[in-house]
Structures are given as C-alpha cells and as structure tokens.
Design a protein around this motif. Structure first.
Motif, PDB file in Angstrom:
ATOM      1  N   VAL A 245       4.563 -17.118  -9.327  1.00  0.00           N
ATOM      2  CA  VAL A 245       5.740 -16.364  -8.906  1.00  0.00           C
ATOM      3  C   VAL A 245       5.386 -15.581  -7.642  1.00  0.00           C
ATOM      4  O   VAL A 245       4.912 -14.447  -7.693  1.00  0.00           O
ATOM      5  CB  VAL A 245       6.225 -15.442 -10.045  1.00  0.00           C
ATOM      6  N   ASN A 246       5.602 -16.228  -6.499  1.00  0.00           N
ATOM      7  CA  ASN A 246       5.290 -15.655  -5.194  1.00  0.00           C
ATOM      8  C   ASN A 246       6.579 -15.177  -4.523  1.00  0.00           C
ATOM      9  O   ASN A 246       7.580 -15.896  -4.528  1.00  0.00           O
ATOM     10  CB  ASN A 246       4.625 -16.698  -4.299  1.00  0.00           C
ATOM     11  N   PRO A 247       6.587 -13.998  -3.913  1.00  0.00           N
ATOM     12  CA  PRO A 247       7.798 -13.510  -3.246  1.00  0.00           C
ATOM     13  C   PRO A 247       8.156 -14.317  -2.003  1.00  0.00           C
ATOM     14  O   PRO A 247       7.497 -15.299  -1.650  1.00  0.00           O
ATOM     15  CB  PRO A 247       7.430 -12.057  -2.887  1.00  0.00           C
ATOM     16  N   ASP A 248       9.227 -13.881  -1.326  1.00  0.00           N
ATOM     17  CA  ASP A 248       9.677 -14.519  -0.092  1.00  0.00           C
ATOM     18  C   ASP A 248       8.605 -14.446   0.989  1.00  0.00           C
ATOM     19  O   ASP A 248       7.802 -13.506   1.032  1.00  0.00           O
ATOM     20  CB  ASP A 248      10.926 -13.820   0.450  1.00  0.00           C
ATOM     21  N   TYR A 249       8.651 -15.390   1.908  1.00  0.00           N
ATOM     22  CA  TYR A 249       7.688 -15.424   3.011  1.00  0.00           C
ATOM     23  C   TYR A 249       7.688 -14.120   3.795  1.00  0.00           C
ATOM     24  O   TYR A 249       6.630 -13.560   4.110  1.00  0.00           O
ATOM     25  CB  TYR A 249       8.006 -16.597   3.941  1.00  0.00           C
ATOM     26  N   ASP A 250       8.880 -13.611   4.135  1.00  0.00           N
ATOM     27  CA  ASP A 250       8.970 -12.427   4.986  1.00  0.00           C
ATOM     28  C   ASP A 250       8.990 -11.110   4.210  1.00  0.00           C
ATOM     29  O   ASP A 250       9.187 -10.043   4.813  1.00  0.00           O
ATOM     30  CB  ASP A 250      10.214 -12.514   5.880  1.00  0.00           C
ATOM     31  N   ALA A 251       8.795 -11.170   2.908  1.00  0.00           N
ATOM     32  CA  ALA A 251       8.732  -9.932   2.133  1.00  0.00           C
ATOM     33  C   ALA A 251       7.489  -9.140   2.514  1.00  0.00           C
ATOM     34  O   ALA A 251       6.441  -9.704   2.852  1.00  0.00           O
ATOM     35  CB  ALA A 251       8.708 -10.246   0.638  1.00  0.00           C
ATOM     36  N   VAL A 252       7.614  -7.843   2.461  1.00  0.00           N
ATOM     37  CA  VAL A 252       6.485  -6.946   2.708  1.00  0.00           C
ATOM     38  C   VAL A 252       6.261  -6.118   1.446  1.00  0.00           C
ATOM     39  O   VAL A 252       7.161  -5.427   0.975  1.00  0.00           O
ATOM     40  CB  VAL A 252       6.747  -6.024   3.916  1.00  0.00           C
ATOM     41  N   VAL A 253       5.079  -6.215   0.895  1.00  0.00           N
ATOM     42  CA  VAL A 253       4.734  -5.530  -0.348  1.00  0.00           C
ATOM     43  C   VAL A 253       4.064  -4.205  -0.013  1.00  0.00           C
ATOM     44  O   VAL A 253       3.034  -4.174   0.680  1.00  0.00           O
ATOM     45  CB  VAL A 253       3.807  -6.407  -1.216  1.00  0.00           C
ATOM     46  N   GLU A 254       4.655  -3.117  -0.493  1.00  0.00           N
ATOM     47  CA  GLU A 254       4.102  -1.777  -0.325  1.00  0.00           C
ATOM     48  C   GLU A 254       4.078  -1.079  -1.670  1.00  0.00           C
ATOM     49  O   GLU A 254       4.835  -1.410  -2.577  1.00  0.00           O
ATOM     50  CB  GLU A 254       4.943  -0.978   0.661  1.00  0.00           C
ATOM     51  N   CYS A 255       3.207  -0.107  -1.796  1.00  0.00           N
ATOM     52  CA  CYS A 255       3.039   0.588  -3.071  1.00  0.00           C
ATOM     53  C   CYS A 255       4.360   1.193  -3.542  1.00  0.00           C
ATOM     54  O   CYS A 255       5.057   1.889  -2.798  1.00  0.00           O
ATOM     55  CB  CYS A 255       1.987   1.686  -2.911  1.00  0.00           C
ATOM     56  N   ILE A 256       4.718   0.910  -4.799  1.00  0.00           N
ATOM     57  CA  ILE A 256       5.926   1.457  -5.410  1.00  0.00           C
ATOM     58  C   ILE A 256       5.773   2.975  -5.533  1.00  0.00           C
ATOM     59  O   ILE A 256       4.699   3.468  -5.917  1.00  0.00           O
ATOM     60  CB  ILE A 256       6.145   0.804  -6.786  1.00  0.00           C
ATOM     61  N   PRO A 257       6.830   3.738  -5.202  1.00  0.00           N
ATOM     62  CA  PRO A 257       6.699   5.205  -5.228  1.00  0.00           C
ATOM     63  C   PRO A 257       6.183   5.772  -6.547  1.00  0.00           C
ATOM     64  O   PRO A 257       5.422   6.750  -6.547  1.00  0.00           O
ATOM     65  CB  PRO A 257       8.127   5.675  -4.930  1.00  0.00           C
ATOM     66  N   THR A 258       6.571   5.189  -7.681  1.00  0.00           N
ATOM     67  CA  THR A 258       6.128   5.717  -8.969  1.00  0.00           C
ATOM     68  C   THR A 258       4.658   5.449  -9.244  1.00  0.00           C
ATOM     69  O   THR A 258       4.115   5.934 -10.240  1.00  0.00           O
ATOM     70  CB  THR A 258       6.968   5.117 -10.111  1.00  0.00           C
ATOM     71  N   CYS A 259       4.004   4.658  -8.374  1.00  0.00           N
ATOM     72  CA  CYS A 259       2.597   4.309  -8.578  1.00  0.00           C
ATOM     73  C   CYS A 259       1.667   5.057  -7.622  1.00  0.00           C
ATOM     74  O   CYS A 259       0.481   4.728  -7.528  1.00  0.00           O
ATOM     75  CB  CYS A 259       2.397   2.808  -8.419  1.00  0.00           C
ATOM     76  N   GLN A 260       2.182   6.047  -6.917  1.00  0.00           N
ATOM     77  CA  GLN A 260       1.349   6.831  -6.022  1.00  0.00           C
ATOM     78  C   GLN A 260       1.768   8.295  -6.080  1.00  0.00           C
ATOM     79  O   GLN A 260       2.846   8.637  -6.556  1.00  0.00           O
ATOM     80  CB  GLN A 260       1.479   6.315  -4.588  1.00  0.00           C
ATOM     81  N   SER A 261       0.867   9.138  -5.621  1.00  0.00           N
ATOM     82  CA  SER A 261       1.134  10.579  -5.600  1.00  0.00           C
ATOM     83  C   SER A 261       0.207  11.211  -4.577  1.00  0.00           C
ATOM     84  O   SER A 261      -0.609  10.532  -3.937  1.00  0.00           O
ATOM     85  CB  SER A 261       0.889  11.187  -6.985  1.00  0.00           C
ATOM     86  N   ALA A 262       0.307  12.518  -4.470  1.00  0.00           N
ATOM     87  CA  ALA A 262      -0.572  13.228  -3.535  1.00  0.00           C
ATOM     88  C   ALA A 262      -2.030  13.077  -3.922  1.00  0.00           C
ATOM     89  O   ALA A 262      -2.927  13.055  -3.067  1.00  0.00           O
ATOM     90  CB  ALA A 262      -0.182  14.700  -3.489  1.00  0.00           C
TER      91      ALA A 262
END
Length: 353
Positions: free
Chosen positions: A299-316
């Motif tokens: 299950v691979n995303p679209d070619y032009d998709a950009v994967v960045e850290c989901i807000p709920t998975c990061q913090s200060a």
C-alpha cells in the motif's frame, strides 16, 4: 523545495536481526489477531474505536497483526492462488517475454533477479502489477516515473481479470485498515485518503522454490528488510517461511492462519507517525520441502504525495525525526536498486513441482 529523505536511509535492524539462523523456530504469540468487522462500514464517530485501539497497540509493539472479518471472498482468494500457480508453471521463456526492469517495474521478476551485499539474489520469482494504466493515461503519455501499463502474459485466460478484481478488493480493504490507523493516531478517520488518489500500490505474486538444506545459511527467500510504503497486506499459503524481527534480537515465525491477512507497517507509515508505528524488519526462508506462494499487496501512496510527521505524533519534547519525504522519489530509489547483473535476470528454470 521539499527535503527528500534518502531512499537508502531506512530503519536499521537491531543487532542480531541480520543473521542467517537456519534453525529459527520460535513462534510469535505477540502478533495479535484482530477482528476488523466493525471498521470502515459507517461514519459514526465511535465506530471501530476498539478495533483501532487494538491496531494501535500492535503497531507500536511489533508492527505486525493479523486481521479477520476482512470481507474478501474466499473464492476470490483461492482463485488468486490458482492463477499464481498457472503463471509460475509457464515455461521460463514465456515468462521472460514480460520482464520487469528498472525502468518498467511491472511483469515477471526472474529467480535471483535482485542481488544485495552478499552478492546473491533473493531466492524467489515474482509477478508485479500496479494500477492498470492504459497508453492514453496522461501520466503514461508524459513518461512520469512509475506510471506505465501493466505487462500481462499471453494465452493465460482469466489471469488478468482475476488479478484486477482482487486488486480492487485490496484497495477497499486498505482503505478500511487506514481508517483504523487514523483513529488510533487521534486524527480524522479519513486522514489518509487524500494520499491515495492514484496510488503506487503494487500487487505481487511470489513463488519461493524449496531451498536445499545446504543453502539455508547462504540464501534468503527474501533478505531481511523493511517494506517501503505505508503498509502491506499479505496473503500466504500454508507453507510458512515468513519470519519477523523480535525485540530480543531473535527471528520469530509469522505462520499462516486460515482466513486471515497479515498486516505490517512500512517505512512511510513509520515516518508519518514519527516511529510510533514500527516498520519491523522481516525475511523469508523457505525451509519446507515444497513450493511457497505468497501474495503481498504493498500500500504505497501517490507518486507526488509528501509524507510529513502527523501533528499528533510530535511535540515540543518529541520533534519530528524525519524530513518531509517525497513518495515517488523514495520508492523509485528502492525499486531501481539492488539488481543482479546487467540484465537483472538469472535465466534458470523455476517450474513448479
């Protein structure tokens, strides 16, 4: 300009996971079996929450889980295995008429086509297909990387139709499972849908011939690796041979369980979740004295998709560990690496016995 993660910078196995232990026989009771029957059939906010919590625990603890009540008809699954055996039973010269190559990674992948650091290719042959794009598709006409027509064998009636039907069923199942991931991460249940509008999903048929005992210390069916995309949906026959990297540094068996799929987290999901969900190394060694067939759906995303850290998975205190990742560049780097020899083929017979 998007900072692209180096496609060769992938999660590294912990010490002990790269070894070639021909006698690994441990089982993996910590790989849970999750009933997903309540997931994905309603927009009710609470629908599937308990399922999502179970999925979240499995993804954080080991990165693998089985699913039941998946909704894919048994007769369709059985027919896919029939078609796989029909294809791999073709004469080698027929299969080589539709070769998968670096530039057109669809079609037949011959035994040991891909070589790695030990100089020995993985001991399987495969058939690769993605979205069935025609020559008039705008991305095909533009020569966009990883967008090309599928390659189909001649004189194998029913093969294409069965695989396309199964591919459609896999897209539906993948959407349901992705909803479970989203709920587990505390975001909207359809968070992942925009990233899968014209995805690089790949359906593979894989045949692992029996490995002679004397080769078990030198050859893998598939070498230790983590998967490239978001996650993988695996259908495997009764032979077994898949092994998962355990936190102890040992390899444990992930045996086939009737009427289940085995799901595992890939590199893209690890990046999306800041490694909250584990992209776990795994390998295949066919220790049985019989052929093994497996059918992974990547299950691979679209070619032009950009994967960045989901807000709920990061913090200060827990910042994002990975730069933004361009999916097409990352996957293209993986698909074009590790070929064995100039042509990428070792022309040996691999007929089913």
């Amino acid at each position: 300009m998007v900072a692209v993660q180096d496609p060769h910078s992938r999660p590294q196995p912990r010490q002990g996971w790269g070894g070639r232990d021909p006698d690994a026989t441990l089982q993996a009771p910590e790989i849970p079996v999750i009933d997903i029957g309540a997931l994905g059939f309603t927009d009710e906010p609470d629908s599937g929450q308990a399922v999502a919590q179970a999925i979240g625990r499995a993804c954080q603890e080991i990165g693998f889980f089985y699913v039941v009540n998946h909704g894919v008809p048994q007769d369709l699954r059985e027919q896919v295995f029939v078609e796989a055996k029909r294809f791999f039973a073709l004469p080698l010269e027929e299969k080589l008429k539709i070769p998968a190559t670096r530039d057109h990674y669809r079609g037949y992948l011959a035994l040991q086509s891909k070589g790695y650091a030990n100089g020995k290719g993985d001991f399987f042959e495969g058939f690769k297909m993605q979205l069935d794009l025609g020559p008039e598709d705008p991305d095909v006409r533009a020569g966009k990387p990883l967008h090309a027509p599928n390659k189909w064998p001649e004189n194998l009636p029913g093969f294409r139709e069965t695989l396309l039907t199964y591919q459609a069923a896999m897209h539906e199942l993948a959407d349901r499972i992705a909803q479970g991931f989203a709920l587990a991460l505390g975001v909207d249940r359809y968070f992942f849908r925009p990233f899968f509008q014209k995805p690089l999903t790949q359906l593979s048929l894989m045949h692992y011939p029996p490995q002679p005992p004397e080769t078990l210390g030198d050859y893998f069916g598939v070498h230790p690796h983590s998967d490239t995309g978001a996650f993988t949906i695996l259908m495997q026959d009764e032979t077994g041979g898949l092994e998962v990297g355990h936190r102890s540094g040992e390899w444990v068996s992930a045996p086939p369980i009737p009427d289940t799929y085995l799901i595992n987290i890939g590199d893209m999901m690890a990046r999306w979740t800041n490694d909250r969900f584990t992209s776990t190394p795994h390998r295949v060694i066919n220790r049985a004295n019989q052929n093994r067939i497996s059918v992974p759906f990547f299950v691979n995303p679209d070619y032009d998709a950009v994967v960045e850290c989901i807000p709920t998975c990061q913090s200060a205190t827990v910042p994002a560990r990975y730069p933004a990742t361009h999916v097409g560049d990352y996957i293209l780097g993986v698909y074009t690496s590790g070929w064995q020899g100039e042509e990428g083929f070792q022309k040996e017979s691999t007929s089913l016995v």
